[in-house]
Design a protein around this motif. Structure first.
Motif, short mmCIF file in Angstrom:
data_model
loop_
_atom_site.label_atom_id
_atom_site.label_comp_id
_atom_site.label_asym_id
_atom_site.label_seq_id
_atom_site.Cartn_x
_atom_site.Cartn_y
_atom_site.Cartn_z
N ASP A 174 37.67 43.26 38.55
CA ASP A 174 38.17 42.02 37.98
C ASP A 174 37.99 40.90 39.00
O ASP A 174 37.41 41.08 40.06
CB ASP A 174 39.61 42.18 37.46
N CYS A 178 41.68 44.76 44.19
CA CYS A 178 42.29 45.31 45.41
C CYS A 178 41.19 46.00 46.22
O CYS A 178 40.07 46.19 45.75
CB CYS A 178 43.38 46.31 45.03
N CYS A 181 39.47 49.17 44.57
CA CYS A 181 38.45 48.89 43.55
C CYS A 181 37.20 48.28 44.18
O CYS A 181 36.08 48.60 43.78
CB CYS A 181 39.01 47.97 42.48
N HIS A 214 45.39 51.01 38.98
CA HIS A 214 46.81 50.74 39.22
C HIS A 214 47.24 49.53 38.41
O HIS A 214 46.44 48.92 37.73
CB HIS A 214 47.06 50.57 40.70
N CYS A 217 45.51 45.82 37.36
CA CYS A 217 44.09 45.99 37.67
C CYS A 217 43.35 45.98 36.34
O CYS A 217 43.68 46.73 35.44
CB CYS A 217 43.88 47.32 38.40
N CYS A 219 40.00 46.27 36.35
CA CYS A 219 38.68 46.83 36.65
C CYS A 219 38.34 47.92 35.64
O CYS A 219 39.23 48.53 35.05
CB CYS A 219 38.66 47.39 38.07
ZN LIG Z 1 41.07 47.07 40.25
#
Ligand SMILES: [Zn+2]
Length: 274
Positions: A174, A178, A181, A214, A217, A219
């Motif tokens: 995204d 973090c 990712c 998590h 997130c 992603c």
């Molecule tokens: Zn992520």
């Protein structure tokens, strides 16, 4: 539109659909939560838990349907044919409801604890209870968003495992990922090892679990097919994170720790500034 352009557009549309589904669920959970008294929230009666489960489940179903739609569109753009329905395992709705129930009890535990401790005629306690309610509601909404997005992610995980046309996958991050990712994205495409066409002998070449996500997130782990490559914006992100990875001290587990620590520290500093 070229095959690659169609593939890119499908990936982008899927990603955006997941961000939207999660954002609208967060709003709905927040507004539902505002209508609950601390006592009712703490009590967590079957009716209250069912309301929460229903909110999550409707969004998770939408997310799942978008995952199936995306896989078919991406596959058709790449190979000319959509997938067979048999790719998708049946959803385990009772397990999904169980995840929502657990989330409800975990995030409302601080409210239950507070109500046991304090006196409801003490204004100081009531102010404290207000804060506990709003942070519990925020945590519950965020977790609801994560559970909803498991819909699409689960559909894509099924397809990845069951569709022989999937030759690999990659992490699409995204806008503000973090360190974990970003590290997965830096790995680029992970290609499926195909020894023969039988499913059971196919294994993924990856050190890290592509299905770990998590809270907050967005992603995604997206499939790759023969004839198309990673969309340009994702390839650019990948190059950026890989350059960072290569500039990170250490090797093995130490490099992994250093990368995530520095990445997360910068992200936190950026967020604190806002
Ligand atoms: Zn992520």
């Amino acid at each position: 539109m070229s095959r690659q352009a169609e593939f890119d557009a499908a990936s982008q549309a899927y990603y955006q659909s997941q961000v939207d589904i999660s954002a609208s669920l967060l709003e709905r959970v927040a507004s539902w939560w505002r209508g609950l008294s601390p006592q009712r929230a703490a009590e967590g009666s079957p009716a209250v838990v069912r309301d929460f489960q229903a909110l999550v489940s409707s969004s998770r179903s939408r997310s799942y349907a978008e995952g199936v739609k995306f896989h078919n569109m991406a596959r058709e753009a790449a190979t000319g044919e959509p997938a067979d329905d048999s790719l998708w395992d049946d959803r385990d709705l009772s397990a999904e409801a169980g995840q929502s129930r657990t989330a409800y009890y975990v995030h409302t535990a601080p409210v239950r604890g507070a109500i046991k401790r304090g006196r409801l005629d003490d204004p100081e306690f009531l102010a404290e209870l207000d804060d506990i309610m709003s942070s519990a509601g925020k945590n519950l909404a965020d977790d609801a968003g994560r559970l909803a997005e498991l819909g699409g992610r689960g559909a894509l995980a099924d397809a990845r495992e069951n569709d022989p046309e999937v030759i690999g996958y990659y992490r699409k991050t995204d806008a503000d990922p973090c360190g974990f990712c970003a590290m997965l994205a830096a790995r680029g495409a992970a290609y499926t090892e195909t020894r023969n066409s039988s499913r059971s002998t196919r294994a993924f070449v990856s050190e890290e679990d592509p299905d770990q996500y998590h809270r907050n997130c967005h992603c995604q782990t997206l499939p790759l097919f023969r004839g198309v490559s990673m969309p340009p914006e994702d390839a650019a992100k990948r190059a950026e994170y890989l350059a960072r990875w290569n500039a990170t001290d250490g090797s093995g587990a130490e490099q992994l720790r250093n990368f995530q620590r520095d990445f997360n520290a910068e992200r936190k500093a950026r967020r604190d500034e806002q």
